[in-house]
Design a protein around this motif. Structure first.
Motif, PDB file in Angstrom:
ATOM      1  N   UNK A 443     -37.122  13.953 102.909  1.00 52.75           N
ATOM      2  CA  UNK A 443     -36.265  14.492 101.845  1.00 52.75           C
ATOM      3  C   UNK A 443     -36.438  13.689 100.560  1.00 52.75           C
ATOM      4  N   UNK A 444     -36.629  12.371 100.742  1.00 51.56           N
ATOM      5  CA  UNK A 444     -36.905  11.507  99.535  1.00 51.56           C
ATOM      6  C   UNK A 444     -38.170  11.943  98.825  1.00 51.56           C
ATOM      7  N   UNK A 445     -39.212  12.194  99.628  1.00 48.16           N
ATOM      8  CA  UNK A 445     -40.482  12.643  99.030  1.00 48.16           C
ATOM      9  C   UNK A 445     -40.312  13.936  98.265  1.00 48.16           C
ATOM     10  N   UNK A 446     -39.555  14.860  98.918  1.00 51.77           N
ATOM     11  CA  UNK A 446     -39.347  16.155  98.276  1.00 51.77           C
ATOM     12  C   UNK A 446     -38.590  15.989  96.969  1.00 51.77           C
ATOM     13  N   UNK A 447     -37.599  15.098  96.992  1.00 49.81           N
ATOM     14  CA  UNK A 447     -36.840  14.865  95.757  1.00 49.81           C
ATOM     15  C   UNK A 447     -37.742  14.317  94.644  1.00 49.81           C
ATOM     16  N   UNK A 448     -38.643  13.377  95.102  1.00 46.28           N
ATOM     17  CA  UNK A 448     -39.557  12.796  94.105  1.00 46.28           C
ATOM     18  C   UNK A 448     -40.512  13.848  93.535  1.00 46.28           C
ATOM     19  N   UNK A 449     -40.952  14.769  94.455  1.00 42.18           N
ATOM     20  CA  UNK A 449     -41.828  15.864  93.995  1.00 42.18           C
ATOM     21  C   UNK A 449     -41.100  16.702  92.969  1.00 42.18           C
ATOM     22  N   UNK A 450     -39.823  17.013  93.279  1.00 40.41           N
ATOM     23  CA  UNK A 450     -39.043  17.848  92.365  1.00 40.41           C
ATOM     24  C   UNK A 450     -38.846  17.132  91.030  1.00 40.41           C
ATOM     25  N   UNK A 451     -38.565  15.825  91.112  1.00 37.00           N
ATOM     26  CA  UNK A 451     -38.317  15.049  89.883  1.00 37.00           C
ATOM     27  C   UNK A 451     -39.555  15.031  88.983  1.00 37.00           C
ATOM     28  N   UNK A 452     -40.701  14.675  89.601  1.00 36.74           N
ATOM     29  CA  UNK A 452     -41.934  14.596  88.802  1.00 36.74           C
ATOM     30  C   UNK A 452     -42.398  15.953  88.355  1.00 36.74           C
ATOM     31  N   UNK A 453     -42.102  16.952  89.217  1.00 31.08           N
ATOM     32  CA  UNK A 453     -42.415  18.325  88.808  1.00 31.08           C
ATOM     33  C   UNK A 453     -41.655  18.686  87.557  1.00 31.08           C
ATOM     34  N   UNK A 454     -40.364  18.254  87.526  1.00 29.36           N
ATOM     35  CA  UNK A 454     -39.564  18.553  86.334  1.00 29.36           C
ATOM     36  C   UNK A 454     -40.149  17.866  85.089  1.00 29.36           C
ATOM     37  N   UNK A 455     -40.611  16.600  85.340  1.00 29.84           N
ATOM     38  CA  UNK A 455     -41.203  15.860  84.199  1.00 29.84           C
ATOM     39  C   UNK A 455     -42.433  16.585  83.663  1.00 29.84           C
ATOM     40  N   UNK A 456     -43.234  16.994  84.640  1.00 26.90           N
ATOM     41  CA  UNK A 456     -44.437  17.737  84.258  1.00 26.90           C
ATOM     42  C   UNK A 456     -44.053  19.012  83.536  1.00 26.90           C
ATOM     43  N   UNK A 457     -43.005  19.640  84.023  1.00 33.52           N
ATOM     44  CA  UNK A 457     -42.529  20.853  83.390  1.00 33.52           C
ATOM     45  C   UNK A 457     -42.142  20.577  81.943  1.00 33.52           C
ATOM     46  N   UNK A 458     -41.454  19.426  81.770  1.00 33.95           N
ATOM     47  CA  UNK A 458     -41.050  19.028  80.382  1.00 33.95           C
ATOM     48  C   UNK A 458     -42.279  18.883  79.483  1.00 33.95           C
ATOM     49  N   UNK A 459     -43.253  18.201  80.039  1.00 32.11           N
ATOM     50  CA  UNK A 459     -44.480  17.995  79.231  1.00 32.11           C
ATOM     51  C   UNK A 459     -45.109  19.324  78.874  1.00 32.11           C
ATOM     52  N   UNK A 460     -45.224  20.169  79.899  1.00 30.59           N
ATOM     53  CA  UNK A 460     -45.837  21.473  79.670  1.00 30.59           C
ATOM     54  C   UNK A 460     -45.062  22.246  78.611  1.00 30.59           C
ATOM     55  N   UNK A 461     -43.708  22.131  78.682  1.00 29.91           N
ATOM     56  CA  UNK A 461     -42.885  22.842  77.700  1.00 29.91           C
ATOM     57  C   UNK A 461     -43.186  22.367  76.280  1.00 29.91           C
ATOM     58  N   UNK A 462     -43.196  21.021  76.162  1.00 30.05           N
ATOM     59  CA  UNK A 462     -43.459  20.538  74.788  1.00 30.05           C
ATOM     60  C   UNK A 462     -44.891  20.852  74.336  1.00 30.05           C
ATOM     61  N   UNK A 463     -45.798  20.936  75.341  1.00 26.13           N
ATOM     62  CA  UNK A 463     -47.159  21.365  74.993  1.00 26.13           C
ATOM     63  C   UNK A 463     -47.153  22.797  74.492  1.00 26.13           C
ATOM     64  N   UNK A 464     -46.344  23.592  75.147  1.00 29.28           N
ATOM     65  CA  UNK A 464     -46.303  24.996  74.760  1.00 29.28           C
ATOM     66  C   UNK A 464     -45.669  25.169  73.384  1.00 29.28           C
ATOM     67  N   UNK A 465     -44.744  24.272  73.092  1.00 23.75           N
ATOM     68  CA  UNK A 465     -44.118  24.358  71.771  1.00 23.75           C
ATOM     69  C   UNK A 465     -45.156  24.206  70.656  1.00 23.75           C
ATOM     70  N   UNK A 466     -46.218  23.495  70.978  1.00 22.13           N
ATOM     71  CA  UNK A 466     -47.359  23.352  70.075  1.00 22.13           C
ATOM     72  C   UNK A 466     -47.829  24.691  69.540  1.00 22.13           C
ATOM     73  N   UNK A 467     -47.970  25.636  70.506  1.00 24.35           N
ATOM     74  CA  UNK A 467     -48.561  26.926  70.146  1.00 24.35           C
ATOM     75  C   UNK A 467     -47.531  27.897  69.595  1.00 24.35           C
ATOM     76  N   UNK A 468     -46.308  27.471  69.640  1.00 24.33           N
ATOM     77  CA  UNK A 468     -45.271  28.389  69.224  1.00 24.33           C
ATOM     78  C   UNK A 468     -45.151  28.437  67.705  1.00 24.33           C
ATOM     79  N   UNK A 469     -45.820  27.456  66.973  1.00 27.57           N
ATOM     80  CA  UNK A 469     -45.697  27.269  65.524  1.00 27.57           C
ATOM     81  C   UNK A 469     -45.644  28.547  64.724  1.00 27.57           C
ATOM     82  N   UNK A 470     -44.879  28.491  63.601  1.00 25.81           N
ATOM     83  CA  UNK A 470     -44.833  29.621  62.680  1.00 25.81           C
ATOM     84  C   UNK A 470     -43.822  30.680  63.082  1.00 25.81           C
ATOM     85  N   UNK A 471     -43.144  30.450  64.171  1.00 16.31           N
ATOM     86  CA  UNK A 471     -42.204  31.478  64.620  1.00 16.31           C
ATOM     87  C   UNK A 471     -40.932  31.496  63.769  1.00 16.31           C
ATOM     88  N   UNK A 472     -40.502  30.235  63.319  1.00 15.66           N
ATOM     89  CA  UNK A 472     -39.229  30.125  62.607  1.00 15.66           C
ATOM     90  C   UNK A 472     -39.299  30.692  61.204  1.00 15.66           C
TER      91      UNK A 472
END
Ligand SMILES: Nc1ncnc2c1ncn2[C@@H]1O[C@H](COP(=O)(O)OP(=O)(O)O)[C@@H](O)[C@H]1O
Ligand SMILES: [Mg+2]
Length: 647
Positions: A443-472
């Motif tokens: 269960x600890x491993x799974x929690x760590x997977x979920x945690x790091x997955x979320x971090x990766x998700x955060x990174x991916x999100x901010x990466x995606x914000x890169x391409x979102x430019x000009x929308x505002x």
């Protein structure tokens, strides 16, 4: 001038000397002619006189009869008529009958008719010929011996001699001194001062000590030069043949008076020449002075002006062409000076213009280089941003799976625990403990997977914000207020993460800042990024292992309204940025922070927002261990952005 004039004088003198000698010589020749005439006259009158007397009847009768007294009387009378020195009558046998002469006549009583040839012409012995020269008692005579013949028709009167008719009766002898006083007088009257006569080599007459007869002259050179008793004479001579004897006669004239007069005329000529030469020299020097001085001045002036002394003027007042020339020269110099000054001025102007143009060109070139560099950078960033966005998109799906399956697996593990609880309860304590431990680990491993997955998700999100430019949407915003808001947000965010975090915030906002057209959410993200980085760097320096205890972290934010553009400066007194990595700052994923603390996307996204979206610039200035300052420039309006983009 002197040398040629002296030479001319010498030549003239020589010419004069020759000319004068020639005239002198011809004068002598003329005198000699006169001499000849006088001599010839004497000869003639003697010979004719004796012939005429011999033919006289009275003589023949008195001679025939031998009447001595009457004969003597007759001879005396005839001698006076003929003007001769002596007259003598001889018998056929040569015996002297009668004789007539002046009382002091040297040859008196000695005259005789020569019998032998030896002594003819000497010792008063007269040759039997009509004309001869005879010397008697040291005096030379011209003698004429004529036979006295009885004429056929002669009236013999009472004469009763035995002499037949046509018979020779005797001889008549007449003589005259060759150089008698009459001759000398006649010569003197004709200006012949130094005559000389020789019979053969014997001096008949000379008033100068000449022993030898003078040489005979020719037609070309009638006169010769002689030195007599230390004096120089010019002499000319002629010769007569009289009765087998040579009669040489000549005239002499001293050269000294001629020389003196010649010297006088030469001296006069030389003196006149010298005076002329000196006068010419004086005149020449005067003219040279008058001409050469101004010319010298002109030459010097020209040289000076040539050397650059353009204010030089000539001062020549000769009142002639030279003065006109000098005036012309001065005008030319003035023109030259004016045009030179104008030229200098123009050159200065042109130089200034050129250097301005050069500065402008250099400025333009610098701007062009900067623009080029930022264009290259922009292009690089844009492509990197797209790449990042693409990667993020691709990663997002598998990452969702990982995250979903991690949370699903955790739930399933909870269900598995519940279901397996009774079975596990039946096992011995050791096994149970082992299973529990494994479960916990899982269960600890799974929690760590979920945690790091979320971090990766955060990174991916901010990466995606890169391409979102000009929308505002762009809108006019109070920049100072937006900055203040972002500062608060950043500060409190940092404080929320770390209780001990502290920093001094300094604001230097331009009060006259007018509203700016921009996309507020995006620009706020840029500010948050810059502030976050500044906080991190300042804090890192504050907590450095052997840092200065008195160090106080400070973040300074300033704004300036530049009219068409605005400027924002964010400065911290943190660790600074080493020059080696300054180029990479704006690249995506470049970070120096430890894993989990930085993504390396903050500046990359900020760069996109400022340059691509708003058409602005972002630059960094830093000194390691002292400060870092980011400067953002944004055009005031979207239109300005568009124009810029076109450029
Ligand atoms: N104010 C600053 N002082 C010192 N280093 C800085 C500063 N801002 C940025 N950096 C450097 O730039 C890197 C990139 O920054 P950024 O793109 O924001 O990513 P991150 O903050 O996630 O590292 C940082 O890791 C840091 O090395
Ligand atoms: Mg950052």
């Amino acid at each position: 001038v002197i040398v040629p004039s002296l030479l001319a004088c010498l030549i003239l003198g020589g010419q004069l000397d020759r000319q004068t000698r020639a005239i002198f010589a011809s004068n002598l020749a003329a005198q000699l002619e006169t001499f000849t005439l006088i001599l010839g006259n004497n000869e003639n009158s003697l010979a004719k006189g004796v012939v005429r007397t011999a033919a006289d009847n009275t003589l023949q009768v008195t001679l025939d009869l031998g009447i001595a007294t009457q004969l003597a009387h007759y001879l005396d009378q005839q001698r006076g008529v003929l003007e001769i020195d002596f007259l003598a009558a001889y018998q056929l046998d040569g015996k002297s009958i009668s004789y007539s002469s002046a009382a002091d006549e040297p040859g008196r009583g000695q005259w005789r008719i020569a019998r032998t040839v030896d002594n003819v012409g000497a010792d008063c012995a007269v040759a039997r010929q009509p004309l001869s020269i005879t010397i008697c008692d040291g005096v030379a005579y011209l003698t004429s011996l004529q036979p006295v013949d009885r004429r056929q028709d002669a009236n013999r009167g009472d004469a009763a001699t035995g002499n037949p008719a046509g018979e020779r009766l005797g001889y008549l002898l007449g003589g005259v001194r060759v150089a008698g006083p009459a001759l000398i007088d006649a010569l003197r009257q004709r200006q012949i001062t130094f005559p000389a006569i020789w019979a053969d080599d014997w001096v008949v007459y000379a008033n100068l000590p000449v022993e030898q007869p003078l040489e005979l002259g020719t037609a070309d050179h009638p006169a010769q030069q002689y030195t007599i008793a230390g004096e120089t004479y010019l002499g000319a001579a002629k010769r007569l043949e009289i009765g087998g004897q040579r009669l040489t006669y000549g005239v002499l004239a001293p050269l000294a008076p001629l020389r003196v007069s010649l010297a006088k005329s030469v001296l006069t000529v030389v003196g006149a020449g010298l005076v002329l030469a000196i006068l010419t020299l004086i005149a020449l020097s005067f003219i040279a002075n008058r001409i050469s001085r101004p010319i010298q001045l002109l030459r010097e002036g020209a040289a000076r002006i040539g050397a650059g002394e353009l204010d030089r003027r000539l001062d020549i007042h000769t009142g002639d062409e030279l003065e006109a020339l000098a005036n012309q020269f001065n005008r030319m110099a003035a023109d030259l000076q004016t045009s030179y000054a104008g030229l200098e001025h123009k050159v200065e102007e042109r130089t200034a213009e050129l250097s301005e143009a050069r500065d402008a060109a250099e400025g333009a070139l610098r701007e062009l280089r900067t623009a080029q560099a930022s264009l290259i950078q922009a292009e690089k960033m844009a492509s990197l941003g797209q790449l990042t966005a693409g990667i993020a998109h691709e990663i997002k799906n598998p990452l969702n799976f990982v995250n979903n399956f991690a949370s699903l697996s955790n739930e399933l593990l909870g269900e598995l625990k519940e279901i397996a609880a009774p079975a596990i309860a039946g096992l011995d304590a050791n096994k149970r403990a082992e299973i529990d431990e494994t479960m916990e680990l899982l269960s600890g491993n799974l929690e760590r997977i979920a945690e790091h997955g979320k971090r990766a998700d955060g990174i991916v999100k901010s990466m995606l914000e890169h391409s979102r430019g000009g929308s505002g949407e762009r809108q006019a915003v109070d920049l100072n207020a937006l900055l203040e808001e972002s500062l608060n947000l950043a500060y409190h965010g940092a404080r929320a993460q770390d209780q001990g975090f502290n920093i001094t915030l300094e604001r230097d906002f331009d009060k006259a800042m007018k509203p700016v057209e921009l996309v507020p959410q995006d620009i706020a993200r840029v500010f948050l990024n810059l502030f976050g980085n500044g906080f991190y760097a300042a804090n890192k320096r504050a907590h450095a292992p052997n840092g200065d205890a008195a160090f106080r972290p400070v973040l300074h934010v300033a704004t300036h309204d530049l009219g068409d553009a605005i400027e924002i400066k964010v400065r911290d007194n943190g660790t600074g940025i080493p020059p080696a990595i300054r180029d990479k700052l704006f690249q995506p994923f470049f970070t120096t922070k430890p894993t989990g603390e930085g993504t390396g996307l903050g500046l990359s996204i900020s760069y996109d927002i400022v340059t691509q979206q708003h058409g602005g610039t972002i630059a960094v200035d830093s000194e390691e261990g002292k400060f870092t300052e980011f400067t953002i420039r944004l055009p005031r309006t979207a239109k300005a952005t568009a124009t810029r983009a076109t450029i």
